[in-house]
Design a protein around this motif. Structure first.
Motif, short mmCIF file in Angstrom:
data_model
loop_
_atom_site.label_atom_id
_atom_site.label_comp_id
_atom_site.label_asym_id
_atom_site.label_seq_id
_atom_site.Cartn_x
_atom_site.Cartn_y
_atom_site.Cartn_z
N LEU A 58 -6.26 11.60 -19.36
CA LEU A 58 -6.75 12.30 -18.17
C LEU A 58 -7.93 13.17 -18.54
N LYS A 59 -9.08 12.73 -18.11
CA LYS A 59 -10.28 13.52 -18.42
C LYS A 59 -10.48 14.54 -17.32
N VAL A 60 -10.50 15.78 -17.69
CA VAL A 60 -10.66 16.82 -16.68
C VAL A 60 -11.97 17.57 -16.81
N ALA A 61 -12.60 17.51 -17.96
CA ALA A 61 -13.86 18.25 -18.13
C ALA A 61 -14.70 17.54 -19.18
N ILE A 62 -15.99 17.70 -19.07
CA ILE A 62 -16.90 17.07 -20.04
C ILE A 62 -17.61 18.14 -20.85
N GLY A 63 -18.45 17.67 -21.75
CA GLY A 63 -19.25 18.63 -22.53
C GLY A 63 -18.78 18.68 -23.96
N GLU A 64 -19.72 18.87 -24.86
CA GLU A 64 -19.44 18.99 -26.29
C GLU A 64 -18.64 20.25 -26.55
N LYS A 65 -17.63 20.15 -27.42
CA LYS A 65 -16.94 21.40 -27.76
C LYS A 65 -17.78 22.17 -28.77
N LYS A 66 -17.65 23.47 -28.70
CA LYS A 66 -18.51 24.30 -29.56
C LYS A 66 -17.98 24.37 -30.99
N VAL A 67 -16.67 24.30 -31.13
CA VAL A 67 -16.08 24.39 -32.47
C VAL A 67 -15.25 23.12 -32.70
N GLU A 121 8.63 19.32 -11.63
CA GLU A 121 9.63 20.02 -10.80
C GLU A 121 10.09 19.16 -9.64
N SER A 122 9.22 18.25 -9.19
CA SER A 122 9.60 17.37 -8.09
C SER A 122 10.41 16.18 -8.58
N GLY A 123 10.71 16.14 -9.88
CA GLY A 123 11.62 15.13 -10.39
C GLY A 123 11.00 14.00 -11.20
N VAL A 124 9.66 14.05 -11.39
CA VAL A 124 9.02 12.99 -12.18
C VAL A 124 9.05 13.39 -13.66
N SER A 125 9.42 12.44 -14.50
CA SER A 125 9.53 12.73 -15.92
C SER A 125 8.15 12.54 -16.57
N ILE A 126 7.36 13.62 -16.53
CA ILE A 126 5.99 13.57 -17.07
C ILE A 126 5.75 14.81 -17.91
N TYR A 127 5.08 14.60 -19.03
CA TYR A 127 4.80 15.70 -19.97
C TYR A 127 3.35 15.58 -20.41
N LEU A 128 2.83 16.68 -20.97
CA LEU A 128 1.43 16.66 -21.38
C LEU A 128 1.29 17.03 -22.85
N THR A 129 0.20 16.55 -23.41
CA THR A 129 -0.20 17.05 -24.72
C THR A 129 -1.71 17.21 -24.69
N MET A 130 -2.23 18.10 -25.53
CA MET A 130 -3.68 18.35 -25.59
C MET A 130 -4.10 18.54 -27.03
N ASP A 131 -5.33 18.12 -27.33
CA ASP A 131 -5.86 18.30 -28.68
C ASP A 131 -6.95 19.37 -28.67
N ALA A 132 -7.87 19.31 -29.60
CA ALA A 132 -8.88 20.37 -29.67
C ALA A 132 -10.00 20.09 -28.68
N GLY A 133 -9.64 20.07 -27.40
CA GLY A 133 -10.59 19.80 -26.34
C GLY A 133 -9.94 20.09 -25.00
N PRO A 134 -10.69 19.90 -23.92
CA PRO A 134 -10.19 20.32 -22.60
C PRO A 134 -9.33 19.27 -21.87
N ASN A 135 -9.24 18.06 -22.42
CA ASN A 135 -8.59 16.98 -21.66
C ASN A 135 -7.10 16.88 -21.93
N LEU A 136 -6.41 16.28 -20.96
CA LEU A 136 -4.96 16.14 -21.10
C LEU A 136 -4.58 14.70 -21.43
N LYS A 137 -3.52 14.54 -22.16
CA LYS A 137 -2.91 13.24 -22.35
C LYS A 137 -1.52 13.32 -21.75
#
Ligand code: 2P0
Length: 334
Positions: free
Chosen positions: A198-207, A290-306
């Motif tokens: 899931l890409k939520v934001a673009i742009g080079e990370k600074k660090v 909370e609505s009952g869907v079994s979904i979880y997230l993980t994130m790395d050194a950036g703004p996007n979600l997996k």
């Protein structure tokens, strides 16, 4: 005292190299479910904690090495010839140099990434893994899988895991030369297991990750709690994989990622890789759960979600995240 990469590699090279004329290798990208964050040895990329990932099937890097007729080495990235002083070309050639001994026959290294740029995934893991496999083939090194993983790790830590498909564990190891710090494929499949990019934001990370993890280790008091948590999480995630328990896997992976981010935020200067859109997407994941869907997230050194979920929930997740239609949904075992 750290040993140099060159010293380690040289011990495993044949006396006389016998290069071929062409070699090509593919390696997948990977997403850590239990993250690697912090090094005990910066030269060799030896981690403070073990980690566990899922490889992304046919999303990754394809790298070829061929003999060159022109007098100099050349590096191509996604079909574009790079100048010798570009960052990528320098990294690739410095790595190749470790394996060449006295051979001066110039080569052409071509890397193509098919990772969707929209996914915001790092390509250094798949890139260094593919390069290591191609080098092994080109110079006829016949290295063991453990050795290939350990050498890929010297290019980029997470590349040690990209040598394999499926679920992969990278054992932190304890030896000074790091040769026991390599990854292994876990012998478990999970049909229906999904990763949504899931890409939520673009742009080079600074660090970048390399600088970010070093800053965290050096400046965040909270980092003290991280190694033990990571070791515990890894054991729990392995159990969840064996039992195909998505809830246990998802909540442990999400907690692991957010704990890693907590150590980043507690660094100085602070490291916050999230954008407002990342936080909004996190809230949407939690509402959906909370609505009952079994979904979880993980994130790395950036703004996007997996997103971590199972195939049975796919349509509800696509409805909640129409952006997912633009990027890839990875089904590693189907
Ligand atoms: C991981 N990351 O386990 C963690 C989670 C980012 C956050 O591995 O310095 O590019 O080349 O060893 O492998 C990214 O770090 O760092 C990474 P180096 P790398 O996937």
């Amino acid at each position: 005292m750290s040993i140099s990469k060159q010293e380690v590699v040289s011990r495993y090279l044949p006396e006389v190299l016998q290069p071929g004329t062409r070699a090509e290798a593919f390696a997948p990208s990977n997403i850590a479910l239990c993250k690697y964050w912090g090094k005990r040895d910066v030269e060799l990329n030896l981690p403070i904690n073990s980690s566990l990932s899922i490889s992304l099937g046919d999303l990754g890097s394809l790298t070829s090495i061929t003999e060159s007729e022109i007098g100099v080495d050349q590096v191509y990235l996604n079909d574009e010839a790079l100048s010798a002083d570009s960052r990528f070309a320098k990294k690739v050639l410095a790595f190749l140099e470790l394996f060449r001994r006295e051979l001066r026959q110039p080569v052409i290294v071509r890397t193509t990434n098919n990772i969707p740029t929209a996914a915001g995934l790092a390509s250094s893991a798949s890139g260094f893994a593919a390069l290591t496999l191609a080098i092994n083939d080109f110079y006829g090194l016949e290295l063991s899988d453990n050795c290939l993983s350990a050498f890929a790790r010297m290019g980029s830590g997470s590349a040690s895991r990209s040598i394999y498909q499926g679920f992969v564990e990278w054992n932190k190891g304890s030896s000074v030369d790091g040769m026991d710090s390599c990854a292994q494929q876990l012998d478990y499949k999970w049909p229906g297991f999904r990763i949504g990019l899931l890409k939520v934001a673009i742009g080079e990370k600074k660090v970048d990750s390399r600088a970010g993890m070093q800053r965290t280790v050096e400046s965040a008091a909270l980092y003290g709690a991280w190694p033990q948590q990571a070791e515990n999480d890894l054991v729990t995630i392995k159990r969840a994989i064996v039992d195909r328990d998505l809830q246990l896997l998802g909540q442990t992976a999400e907690h692991n990622a957010l704990s890693m981010h907590a150590t980043m935020i507690a660094s100085w200067p602070p490291l916050l890789y999230w954008q407002p859109e990342s936080v909004a997407a996190m809230h949407r994941v939690w509402e959906l759960r909370e609505s009952g869907v079994s979904i979880y997230l993980t994130m790395d050194a950036g703004p996007n979600l997996k997103l971590i979920y199972q195939q049975a929930d796919e349509s509800r997740i696509r409805d909640a995240f129409p952006e997912l239609l633009d990027v890839d949904i990875v089904a590693p075992f189907d």
